[in-house]
Write a protein that holds these residues in place. Structure first.
Motif, PDB file in Angstrom:
ATOM      1  N   LEU A 150       0.830  -1.201   0.000  1.00 50.18           N
ATOM      2  CA  LEU A 150       0.000   0.000   0.000  1.00 50.18           C
ATOM      3  C   LEU A 150       0.869   1.257   0.000  1.00 50.18           C
ATOM      4  CD1 LEU A 150      -2.707   1.450   0.131  1.00 50.18           C
ATOM      5  CD2 LEU A 150      -2.659   1.152   2.622  1.00 50.18           C
ATOM      6  N   GLU A 151       1.863   1.252   0.854  1.00 47.71           N
ATOM      7  CA  GLU A 151       2.775   2.398   0.929  1.00 47.71           C
ATOM      8  C   GLU A 151       3.450   2.642  -0.423  1.00 47.71           C
ATOM      9  OE1 GLU A 151       6.870   3.376   3.281  1.00 47.71           O
ATOM     10  OE2 GLU A 151       5.250   2.470   4.448  1.00 47.71           O
ATOM     11  N   ARG A 152       3.917   1.588  -1.049  1.00 49.14           N
ATOM     12  CA  ARG A 152       4.600   1.716  -2.343  1.00 49.14           C
ATOM     13  C   ARG A 152       3.632   2.184  -3.434  1.00 49.14           C
ATOM     14  NH1 ARG A 152       8.762  -3.139  -3.287  1.00 49.14           N
ATOM     15  NH2 ARG A 152       9.719  -1.576  -4.611  1.00 49.14           N
ATOM     16  N   ALA A 153       2.395   1.707  -3.414  1.00 48.97           N
ATOM     17  CA  ALA A 153       1.408   2.126  -4.410  1.00 48.97           C
ATOM     18  C   ALA A 153       1.074   3.605  -4.256  1.00 48.97           C
ATOM     19  CB  ALA A 153       0.142   1.275  -4.299  1.00 48.97           C
ATOM     20  N   ILE A 154       0.964   4.061  -3.023  1.00 54.00           N
ATOM     21  CA  ILE A 154       0.688   5.481  -2.771  1.00 54.00           C
ATOM     22  C   ILE A 154       1.854   6.344  -3.240  1.00 54.00           C
ATOM     23  CG2 ILE A 154       0.370   7.208  -0.952  1.00 54.00           C
ATOM     24  CD1 ILE A 154      -1.304   5.051   0.545  1.00 54.00           C
ATOM     25  N   ILE A 155       3.068   5.893  -2.963  1.00 55.43           N
ATOM     26  CA  ILE A 155       4.255   6.618  -3.432  1.00 55.43           C
ATOM     27  C   ILE A 155       4.257   6.672  -4.961  1.00 55.43           C
ATOM     28  CG2 ILE A 155       6.778   6.477  -3.636  1.00 55.43           C
ATOM     29  CD1 ILE A 155       6.761   5.408  -0.713  1.00 55.43           C
ATOM     30  N   ALA A 156       3.971   5.553  -5.598  1.00 56.83           N
ATOM     31  CA  ALA A 156       3.939   5.512  -7.064  1.00 56.83           C
ATOM     32  C   ALA A 156       2.891   6.472  -7.614  1.00 56.83           C
ATOM     33  CB  ALA A 156       3.661   4.089  -7.548  1.00 56.83           C
ATOM     34  N   LEU A 157       1.740   6.497  -6.991  1.00 59.11           N
ATOM     35  CA  LEU A 157       0.655   7.369  -7.440  1.00 59.11           C
ATOM     36  C   LEU A 157       0.992   8.835  -7.218  1.00 59.11           C
ATOM     37  CD1 LEU A 157      -2.208   7.201  -8.650  1.00 59.11           C
ATOM     38  CD2 LEU A 157      -3.087   7.135  -6.317  1.00 59.11           C
ATOM     39  N   ALA A 158       1.519   9.142  -6.036  1.00 59.14           N
ATOM     40  CA  ALA A 158       1.824  10.537  -5.693  1.00 59.14           C
ATOM     41  C   ALA A 158       3.017  11.094  -6.478  1.00 59.14           C
ATOM     42  CB  ALA A 158       2.085  10.660  -4.191  1.00 59.14           C
ATOM     43  N   SER A 159       4.001  10.255  -6.754  1.00 57.57           N
ATOM     44  CA  SER A 159       5.230  10.738  -7.388  1.00 57.57           C
ATOM     45  C   SER A 159       5.270  10.502  -8.897  1.00 57.57           C
ATOM     46  CB  SER A 159       6.441  10.051  -6.753  1.00 57.57           C
ATOM     47  OG  SER A 159       6.461   8.675  -7.084  1.00 57.57           O
TER      48      SER A 159
ATOM     49  N   ASP B   3      -5.430  -6.969  -3.811  1.00 58.03           N
ATOM     50  CA  ASP B   3      -5.930  -6.800  -5.177  1.00 58.03           C
ATOM     51  C   ASP B   3      -6.275  -5.341  -5.466  1.00 58.03           C
ATOM     52  OD1 ASP B   3      -5.646  -9.506  -5.673  1.00 58.03           O
ATOM     53  OD2 ASP B   3      -7.777  -9.970  -5.375  1.00 58.03           O
ATOM     54  N   GLU B   4      -6.872  -4.664  -4.490  1.00 54.15           N
ATOM     55  CA  GLU B   4      -7.198  -3.243  -4.670  1.00 54.15           C
ATOM     56  C   GLU B   4      -5.926  -2.396  -4.753  1.00 54.15           C
ATOM     57  OE1 GLU B   4     -10.193  -1.998  -5.385  1.00 54.15           O
ATOM     58  OE2 GLU B   4     -10.905  -4.067  -5.331  1.00 54.15           O
ATOM     59  N   ILE B   5      -4.930  -2.758  -3.974  1.00 55.96           N
ATOM     60  CA  ILE B   5      -3.645  -2.050  -4.028  1.00 55.96           C
ATOM     61  C   ILE B   5      -3.025  -2.218  -5.414  1.00 55.96           C
ATOM     62  CG2 ILE B   5      -1.274  -2.068  -3.135  1.00 55.96           C
ATOM     63  CD1 ILE B   5      -2.544  -2.825  -0.379  1.00 55.96           C
ATOM     64  N   LYS B   6      -3.134  -3.409  -5.974  1.00 59.63           N
ATOM     65  CA  LYS B   6      -2.613  -3.643  -7.321  1.00 59.63           C
ATOM     66  C   LYS B   6      -3.348  -2.763  -8.330  1.00 59.63           C
ATOM     67  CE  LYS B   6      -3.282  -7.600  -9.561  1.00 59.63           C
ATOM     68  NZ  LYS B   6      -3.162  -9.000  -9.987  1.00 59.63           N
ATOM     69  N   ARG B   7      -4.636  -2.578  -8.138  1.00 62.62           N
ATOM     70  CA  ARG B   7      -5.403  -1.681  -9.029  1.00 62.62           C
ATOM     71  C   ARG B   7      -4.885  -0.255  -8.926  1.00 62.62           C
ATOM     72  NH1 ARG B   7     -11.414  -1.783  -8.053  1.00 62.62           N
ATOM     73  NH2 ARG B   7     -11.362  -0.430  -9.854  1.00 62.62           N
ATOM     74  N   VAL B   8      -4.588   0.198  -7.715  1.00 63.37           N
ATOM     75  CA  VAL B   8      -4.031   1.539  -7.518  1.00 63.37           C
ATOM     76  C   VAL B   8      -2.681   1.644  -8.226  1.00 63.37           C
ATOM     77  CG1 VAL B   8      -3.097   3.159  -5.801  1.00 63.37           C
ATOM     78  CG2 VAL B   8      -5.266   1.973  -5.362  1.00 63.37           C
TER      79      VAL B   8
END
Length: 122
Positions: free
Chosen positions: A36-45, A104-109
């Protein structure tokens, strides 16, 4: 071997199995949190490589789910747990199913982050 020694050994082995399952659930939860942390970083950055890594590592979350479910099923079949242990095993099964869905939802993000990063570069 006396009956008490045998039942004590059986109980220690059973407790060890439950402890191992507990440790695996905690590890799975930690992995989901990291994803989750990595997905948020990917999305934000806009870091598509980070998003791709989350997508690639999703199989690990699924593997934990399958492994823990198999172990719980084994305990149900072999040990026929009493009420409190049965509730524990059923709670573990429900928890890991929820963690897998969260994964699975994190993978979608992460996929969304990758698509957005690609759109920004075009």
């Amino acid at each position: 071997m006396e009956h008490t020694e045998l039942s004590q050994h059986y109980s220690q082995q059973y407790n060890s199995e439950l402890g191992d399952i507990r440790a695996k659930v905690l590890a799975m939860g930690g992995l989901v949190e990291q994803q989750l942390e990595r997905a948020i970083i990917a999305l934000a950055s806009g870091n598509s490589a980070e998003g791709e890594q989350v997508i690639t590592n999703d199989y690990q979350v699924n593997a934990y789910d399958v492994n823990i479910d198999e172990r719980c099923t084994g305990i149900l079949a072999r040990r026929q747990p009493t009420a409190s242990d049965l509730r524990l095993v059923l709670t573990v099964i429900k928890t890991t199913a929820d963690l897998e869905r969260i994964g699975d939802e994190i993978k979608r993000v992460a996929r969304m982050a990758v698509r957005l990063a690609a759109a920004d570069h075009n």
